[in-house]
Motif scaffolding. Sequence first.
Motif, PDB file in Angstrom:
ATOM      1  N   SER A  58       0.876  -1.190   0.103  1.00  0.00           N
ATOM      2  CA  SER A  58      -0.053   0.061  -0.060  1.00  0.00           C
ATOM      3  C   SER A  58       0.738   1.173  -0.202  1.00  0.00           C
ATOM      4  CB  SER A  58      -0.989   0.010   1.131  1.00  0.00           C
ATOM      5  OG  SER A  58      -2.029   0.933   1.203  1.00  0.00           O
ATOM      6  N   ILE A 162      -8.833   5.509  11.963  1.00  0.00           N
ATOM      7  CA  ILE A 162      -8.161   4.436  11.048  1.00  0.00           C
ATOM      8  C   ILE A 162      -9.189   3.246  10.850  1.00  0.00           C
ATOM      9  CG2 ILE A 162      -5.995   5.305  10.499  1.00  0.00           C
ATOM     10  CD1 ILE A 162      -5.037   3.511  12.888  1.00  0.00           C
ATOM     11  N   HIS A 199     -11.370  -3.824   3.144  1.00  0.00           N
ATOM     12  CA  HIS A 199     -10.331  -3.274   3.980  1.00  0.00           C
ATOM     13  C   HIS A 199     -10.972  -2.911   5.180  1.00  0.00           C
ATOM     14  CE1 HIS A 199      -6.687  -1.209   5.392  1.00  0.00           C
ATOM     15  NE2 HIS A 199      -7.308  -0.227   5.246  1.00  0.00           N
ATOM     16  N   GLN A 203      -3.727  -0.692  11.695  1.00  0.00           N
ATOM     17  CA  GLN A 203      -3.209  -0.972  12.830  1.00  0.00           C
ATOM     18  C   GLN A 203      -3.999  -2.203  13.844  1.00  0.00           C
ATOM     19  OE1 GLN A 203      -0.319  -0.842  14.048  1.00  0.00           O
ATOM     20  NE2 GLN A 203      -0.485  -0.982  16.255  1.00  0.00           N
ATOM     21  N   GLU A 273      -3.150  -6.095   0.880  1.00  0.00           N
ATOM     22  CA  GLU A 273      -2.645  -4.563   0.493  1.00  0.00           C
ATOM     23  C   GLU A 273      -1.920  -3.896   1.798  1.00  0.00           C
ATOM     24  OE1 GLU A 273      -6.227  -2.422  -0.027  1.00  0.00           O
ATOM     25  OE2 GLU A 273      -6.554  -3.344  -2.047  1.00  0.00           O
ATOM     26  N   PRO A 274      -0.999  -4.915   2.185  1.00  0.00           N
ATOM     27  CA  PRO A 274      -0.424  -4.275   3.602  1.00  0.00           C
ATOM     28  C   PRO A 274       0.482  -3.324   3.429  1.00  0.00           C
ATOM     29  CG  PRO A 274       0.837  -6.309   2.643  1.00  0.00           C
ATOM     30  CD  PRO A 274      -0.176  -6.086   1.789  1.00  0.00           C
ATOM     31  N   MET A 375       2.906  11.515   5.178  1.00  0.00           N
ATOM     32  CA  MET A 375       2.114  12.422   5.810  1.00  0.00           C
ATOM     33  C   MET A 375       2.787  13.809   5.978  1.00  0.00           C
ATOM     34  SD  MET A 375      -0.443  10.007   7.765  1.00  0.00           S
ATOM     35  CE  MET A 375      -1.296  11.296   8.210  1.00  0.00           C
TER      36      MET A 375
HETATM   37  N1  LLP Z   1      -5.811  -0.733   1.450  1.00  0.00           N
HETATM   38  C1  LLP Z   1      -6.737   0.301   1.904  1.00  0.00           C
HETATM   39  C2  LLP Z   1      -7.886   0.349   1.018  1.00  0.00           C
HETATM   40  C3  LLP Z   1      -6.459   1.300   2.804  1.00  0.00           C
HETATM   41  O1  LLP Z   1      -7.120   2.349   2.834  1.00  0.00           O
HETATM   42  C4  LLP Z   1      -5.213   1.183   3.616  1.00  0.00           C
HETATM   43  C5  LLP Z   1      -4.905   2.218   4.524  1.00  0.00           C
HETATM   44  C6  LLP Z   1      -4.262   0.054   3.282  1.00  0.00           C
HETATM   45  C7  LLP Z   1      -4.677  -1.057   2.474  1.00  0.00           C
HETATM   46  C8  LLP Z   1      -3.229  -0.137   4.134  1.00  0.00           C
HETATM   47  O2  LLP Z   1      -3.237  -0.343   5.541  1.00  0.00           O
HETATM   48  P1  LLP Z   1      -2.172  -0.688   6.703  1.00  0.00           P
HETATM   49  O3  LLP Z   1      -1.619  -2.027   5.926  1.00  0.00           O
HETATM   50  O4  LLP Z   1      -1.122   0.246   6.385  1.00  0.00           O
HETATM   51  O5  LLP Z   1      -2.748  -0.741   7.789  1.00  0.00           O
HETATM   52  N2  LLP Z   1      -2.270   7.622   8.416  1.00  0.00           N
HETATM   53  C9  LLP Z   1      -3.078   6.598   9.375  1.00  0.00           C
HETATM   54  C10 LLP Z   1      -3.162   5.163   8.512  1.00  0.00           C
HETATM   55  C11 LLP Z   1      -4.198   5.359   7.563  1.00  0.00           C
HETATM   56  C12 LLP Z   1      -4.629   3.932   6.846  1.00  0.00           C
HETATM   57  C13 LLP Z   1      -5.252   4.377   5.685  1.00  0.00           C
HETATM   58  N3  LLP Z   1      -5.632   3.319   4.776  1.00  0.00           N
HETATM   59  C14 LLP Z   1      -1.708   6.365  10.402  1.00  0.00           C
HETATM   60  O6  LLP Z   1      -0.761   7.004  10.200  1.00  0.00           O
HETATM   61  O7  LLP Z   1      -1.970   5.488  11.089  1.00  0.00           O
END
Ligand code: LLP
Length: 417
Positions: A58, A162, A199, A203, A273-274, A375
């Motif tokens: 991702s 989130i 999704h 976290q 989508e990690p 960010m």
């Molecule tokens: N796929 C989709 C559709 C998503 O919206 C996201 C994250 C991911 C995959 C990846 O998620 P992960 O594996 O990283 O948890 N800015 C926030 C996190 C926002 C996440 C948004 N979407 C933070 O700093 O904690």
Amino acid sequence: MNFFHYVKDELHCEEVPVREIAEKVGTPFYLYSHATLSRHIQRFRQAFAEVPHLVCFSAKANSNLAVLKVFIANGAGIDIVSGGELFRARKAGCDPQKIVYSGVGKTDREIREALAADILMFNVESEQELEKIDAVAGSMGKKARIAIRVNPDVDPQTHPYISTGMKKAKFGINIKQSLDQYRKAAALPNIEVVGVDCHIGSQLTKLSPFTDAIAKIRELVRALQNEGFAIRYLDLGGGLGITYADETPPDFEEYAKAVIDATRDLGVTLVFEPGRVLVGNAGILVCRVLYTKKGEAKNFVITDAAMNDLARPSLYGSYHGIIAVDKSITETLTADVVGPICESGDFLAQEREIPAFRPGDLVAVTSAGAYGFTMSSNYNSRPRVPEIMVKDQEILTVRQRESLEDLIHGETIPENL
Ligand code: LLP
């Protein structure tokens, strides 16, 4: 598991002392460990080796071209949410057939560019988007491969900002309405239904929200298959959490076992989508103490990094470790670690027991590889910091520090002012 560790009292990234990097590139800077990045993607893929799968990193978590390249070189694709991320994925050499496109607000132009690139599939988040993709594909004489992002309405038990898979979230299409949307998609001339996507949030530190979501989605996949839909892909999104402080998220193998057990009989290729779990603990933010001060109620350690460099503490109250690059500082103090920005919300840590830093000391803000640089902003006209990668004892600048000229790039003063 990561490759930031102390040798005697000195913090190292792999074999390289962090102090040496700071002397070379100045502070603040993001620092990534190549060995950690490649280990994470290899272990993630290994955990799913027994089933057909595609891991799409991702890009929003860390979109540096060199970081993307490490994942691509290890067989991963990229999960994008904008035309900008499509551009980056392609610049980094990603096979378009390994790109999936999520997000609630894809524009005509972005859809056209993704179709022209022939990406693997769009994860569609609304009925109107479905119609738009059909229309754009039709105008280009193409067929668009799609999955519908379904919202399974499970509580991911994470920070509300989130959480994405609950009823009140803006994301996806409610699972109860999704079968109708699939039927509608099947009737559109320029759409090819290939998958189901979800999704639920980021976290996540427990397996149960994932398995609860899969239990609901399985039913949908089965119903679709029974209606004759050729569902080839089941995209389970990202969301696996990391240890920032004392969280104990499932490891890759536990996650993989739960997912494989729950999906094995569906006959689909699993897509993931990690983001955070691959990059979060592969990066730190290194900064220097400018001043320390004793306020009436609190102690402050003022660093040259600020909320514009790492927004997560200010934005979500997130915890990031604050450690000394030189661990020989043995005394501690309780202080707020703050930056130079003119906002009370500009902090990296609050009321934290930390080493008794003095001006000039180097500080490492840990677990900063995900949603750190991506960010960051230029708030207070602060140039964005460089991104450095250590690989095989080499210090590689994978993004330069912005210059003052970069700050005003594209700005003009009209002549009649
Ligand atoms: N796929 C989709 C559709 C998503 O919206 C996201 C994250 C991911 C995959 C990846 O998620 P992960 O594996 O990283 O948890 N800015 C926030 C996190 C926002 C996440 C948004 N979407 C933070 O700093 O904690």
